[in-house]
Each structure stands twice: as C-alpha cells, then as structure tokens.
Design an enzyme around this catalytic site. Structure first.
Site, PDB file in Angstrom:
ATOM      1  N   SER A 257       0.862  -1.183   0.000  1.00 46.58           N
ATOM      2  CA  SER A 257       0.000   0.000   0.000  1.00 46.58           C
ATOM      3  C   SER A 257       0.898   1.232   0.000  1.00 46.58           C
ATOM      4  O   SER A 257       1.701   1.397  -0.920  1.00 46.58           O
ATOM      5  CB  SER A 257      -0.955  -0.026   1.198  1.00 46.58           C
ATOM      6  OG  SER A 257      -1.866   1.040   1.132  1.00 46.58           O
ATOM      7  N   THR A 258       0.823   2.075   1.022  1.00 45.52           N
ATOM      8  CA  THR A 258       1.585   3.317   1.051  1.00 45.52           C
ATOM      9  C   THR A 258       3.082   3.048   0.910  1.00 45.52           C
ATOM     10  O   THR A 258       3.657   2.279   1.667  1.00 45.52           O
ATOM     11  CB  THR A 258       1.335   4.065   2.373  1.00 45.52           C
ATOM     12  OG1 THR A 258      -0.059   4.100   2.644  1.00 45.52           O
ATOM     13  CG2 THR A 258       1.886   5.475   2.308  1.00 45.52           C
TER      14      THR A 258
ATOM     15  N   HIS B 110      -2.648  -1.114  -3.409  1.00 43.14           N
ATOM     16  CA  HIS B 110      -3.801  -0.234  -3.242  1.00 43.14           C
ATOM     17  C   HIS B 110      -3.640   0.994  -4.129  1.00 43.14           C
ATOM     18  O   HIS B 110      -2.717   1.784  -3.926  1.00 43.14           O
ATOM     19  CB  HIS B 110      -3.935   0.208  -1.781  1.00 43.14           C
ATOM     20  CG  HIS B 110      -4.197  -0.918  -0.832  1.00 43.14           C
ATOM     21  ND1 HIS B 110      -3.932  -0.830   0.509  1.00 43.14           N
ATOM     22  CD2 HIS B 110      -4.717  -2.161  -1.030  1.00 43.14           C
ATOM     23  CE1 HIS B 110      -4.278  -1.961   1.106  1.00 43.14           C
ATOM     24  NE2 HIS B 110      -4.746  -2.789   0.187  1.00 43.14           N
TER      25      HIS B 110
ATOM     26  N   MET C  22       0.004   1.152   4.871  1.00 38.81           N
ATOM     27  CA  MET C  22      -0.801   1.585   6.010  1.00 38.81           C
ATOM     28  C   MET C  22      -1.888   0.555   6.290  1.00 38.81           C
ATOM     29  O   MET C  22      -2.467  -0.003   5.367  1.00 38.81           O
ATOM     30  CB  MET C  22      -1.411   2.947   5.668  1.00 38.81           C
ATOM     31  CG  MET C  22      -2.426   3.485   6.646  1.00 38.81           C
ATOM     32  SD  MET C  22      -3.018   5.120   6.105  1.00 38.81           S
ATOM     33  CE  MET C  22      -3.873   4.695   4.581  1.00 38.81           C
TER      34      MET C  22
ATOM     35  N   ASP D 218      -4.196  -4.759   5.897  1.00 39.37           N
ATOM     36  CA  ASP D 218      -4.602  -5.611   4.780  1.00 39.37           C
ATOM     37  C   ASP D 218      -3.433  -6.500   4.363  1.00 39.37           C
ATOM     38  O   ASP D 218      -2.318  -6.020   4.149  1.00 39.37           O
ATOM     39  CB  ASP D 218      -5.058  -4.747   3.602  1.00 39.37           C
ATOM     40  CG  ASP D 218      -5.652  -5.569   2.468  1.00 39.37           C
ATOM     41  OD1 ASP D 218      -6.276  -6.609   2.763  1.00 39.37           O
ATOM     42  OD2 ASP D 218      -5.488  -5.175   1.299  1.00 39.37           O
TER      43      ASP D 218
END
Length: 355
Positions: free
Chosen positions: A169-170, A195, A288, A291
């Site tokens: 993600s991030t 993401h 972040m 998940d």
C-alpha cells in the site's frame, strides 16, 4: 491530546484549498496551519510554519508541483501527499511524484458532494496521518529504484508451478519496483495487489514493464499466468489465482471491498493459500493498515514461504508489522534483500542447498 498534525495545503484553486481546510479541520487530530496558492508562497510558509505534512497539487502557476517537489525533497525532505486528478496524464505525473519522494497521493476532491464528505474526510485524514509517521528520505538516496533493469542472475528455476504473490500500500509503488527490477526475465509468475485507484494501475503496470526484465501488465480476467510475467491487480477489482487443469489463471472480482480496499491483499493471499499452498511465496511490503496480514498467515499455514519487509526500509510499517505480530512472516527482510531472498528460495540451487 498530544499535538495535532500540522498541515500546509498547496493548491492554486481557492475552492480546493477551502474544501481541504474543511475536510481536514473536521478531524480533531489534524490542523491546517497554512494555505498557499503556489510553490513560491509555500516555500516561505514552510520556513515560517514548519508543517508536519504538505498536500501538494500538481498543476500550478509559476512552478509546477513536480518541480517544487524535486527541489523540496533534495533540500528539505518532508512528508508530501500529492493531490492528483483521475486522468491518464494525472496518473503518470503522480507516479513520477512518488518516484521523487512523495509519500502518497489523494485524488482531487470534488465540490458539491456532501454525501461523500465523511468517507472522503476519513480517507484523506488516514493518508495525512500515515504521511506524518512515514520515513522520508532525501531524493536520490536510500530507496531510489533503478532506472534500468539489473536482475539478479545465476538462479535456475526447476519448476513452473511456483508463483510469487506481493501485496503493498503506502510506499508500495517504489518498493514493488525495487523488487521487480531485480527479477530475471525467467522468474516465476508474479501476482501483485497494490492499493491504487482504477485509473492508475494500468499506468503503474506500464511503467514497471519499461523498467523490469519481466513482462508486467495490468491483470485481465481468466488469463493464464506465465513465467517471466507479473500481473498487477486493476484498481477496480480483487485479484485471485485459480487453477484450471495443469495451469494457473487470474480471476478478477468486483465483490465488496475487504479491509476497506478493492483490490485487497488479503483476497489475493487467501486465494494463494487455498489454490497454491506450498507452491506460493508471499511477500508483504510497506503499507498503512493491516490488509494482507491475515492472508499472509493463511499462506504460511498452507505451507507457503512468507516474507515481510522490515521496519527500517518501510515508508509505513503498518501492514508488515501487523503480519509480523500475527506470526505470519517466516522471515523479515530489508527491501533491498527481498528479491534475492525470493529467488534463492525458489531456485533449484537454493532448494538443493536447503536439502
């Protein structure tokens, strides 16, 4: 309450600046300490206000956001969240901003969408909070990804049954690039969930395809997964792996978000646990939230080898930390070592050494 996160909003639109102030000001731990219509004003406000996070528009007068970002990350590195338009050009520019050191991006909020205000405020607020905790590196140092493929050579893959599943993600766009650019052209097939909004994943895949020795593409439904190919989950769908006869195939689904995400890393990892078992290798990178943590644990319990990125090399240590806390990761490794460890684990030479 400990001090609030202080945000400087940089955007040439007075309406967007006002909306960002309203969105962020609705949350008790965030504070807009200043607003700037262009980078020149922003530069002075940074000196005066010393904000924790900057939100930065791409298209502005006198100096565009990318030019300002590049100067900022070279001279005074700090957390920056880009504000991007959902267009093909916007996605290209945003991916370049992430290469230059921006922590994350948000899509430009639309005016007059009161019913979406709470969800939008939560999404933007979460990204500001993550940015405030992120590890920011001076541009050109640390995590800079290669501009030309430099795959690790010398590995012999004795089977085409193995697949690599990666979630992030991030900070993940640059981390995934670091891993893929170290993969040889004949590496086992790779499935990737990052993401990212729908309009960005195709540009992301095309960008990786130009840098990696592997063939990288946005995943389509029901295509055979081939060695030497990497498949990026499209921003509108979950990505799963399924088996048909002797081969593995992709499966796309627009089922409800999982952990507030579609695509979700847990969906990919859980399918790998169910379908691949010990023939999978799972890697959870910077991001972040949580998940992918439960899915990585399912993969480990199904006999897969699992890895998580270590804290020091993560932009945001949320997802890997959650996986490590669950006992989901067989090993924890710095980003620069992950590709090598994956290849060693999957190569016939590596298996013989373990035996």
């Amino acid at each position: 309450m400990i001090g609030r996160i202080r945000v400087l909003v940089v955007d040439d639109s007075a309406l967007i600046r006002s909306l960002m102030r309203e969105l962020l000001g609705s949350q008790p731990d965030l504070e807009v300490v200043g607003m700037a219509p262009d980078p020149y004003v922003a530069r002075e406000l940074i000196k005066q206000l010393n904000p924790d996070v900057i939100t930065l528009d791409v298209e502005m007068p006198r100096m565009n956001g990318l030019e300002f970002l590049e100067k900022l990350m070279r001279l005074r590195p700090m957390p920056v969240v880009m504000v991007s338009s959902l267009t093909e050009q916007g996605s290209e520019v945003t991916l370049r901003a992430l290469e230059l050191g921006a922590v994350d991006f948000i899509t430009k909020p639309k005016l007059g969408v009161a019913e979406q205000f709470p969800e939008l405020a939560r999404e933007i607020g979460d990204k500001i909070r993550a940015a405030a905790r992120a590890r920011v590196r001076r541009h050109g140092l640390g995590m800079a990804a290669p501009t030309q493929p430099r795959p690790i050579a010398g590995h012999v893959f004795g089977t085409t049954e193995k697949l690599i599943c990666i979630g992030a993600s991030t900070g993940g766009t640059e981390a995934i690039k670091e891993v893929l650019c170290n993969m040889p052209a004949d590496a086992p097939g790779v499935l990737i969930t990052q993401h990212m909004p729908e309009s960005f994943t195709r540009s992301f895949a095309e960008r990786l395809n130009g840098l990696s020795a592997m063939t990288v593409k946005e995943a389509a439904h029901n295509e055979r997964i081939l060695p030497g190919h990497a498949y990026v989950a499209p921003g509108h769908s979950h990505l799963r792996v399924k088996k048909g006869g002797a081969y593995y195939y992709t499966e796309l689904s627009q089922e409800a978000p999982v952990n507030r995400h579609r695509p979700s890393v847990d969906v990919l990892f859980n399918s790998a646990a169910e379908v691949l078992g010990p023939n999978a290798l799972g890697v959870l990178l910077t991001g972040m939230g949580k998940d992918g943590a439960a899915g990585l644990l399912a993969m480990r319990q199904a006999g897969a080898h699992t890895m998580a990125q270590d804290e020091a090399s993560c932009v945001v240590f949320g997802m890997p930390r959650a996986a490590i806390d669950l006992g989901a990761a067989v090993e924890v490794a710095p980003l620069q070592d992950i590709a090598r460890r994956v290849l060693e684990r999957l190569s016939s030479r590596g298996r013989k050494a373990e035996d």
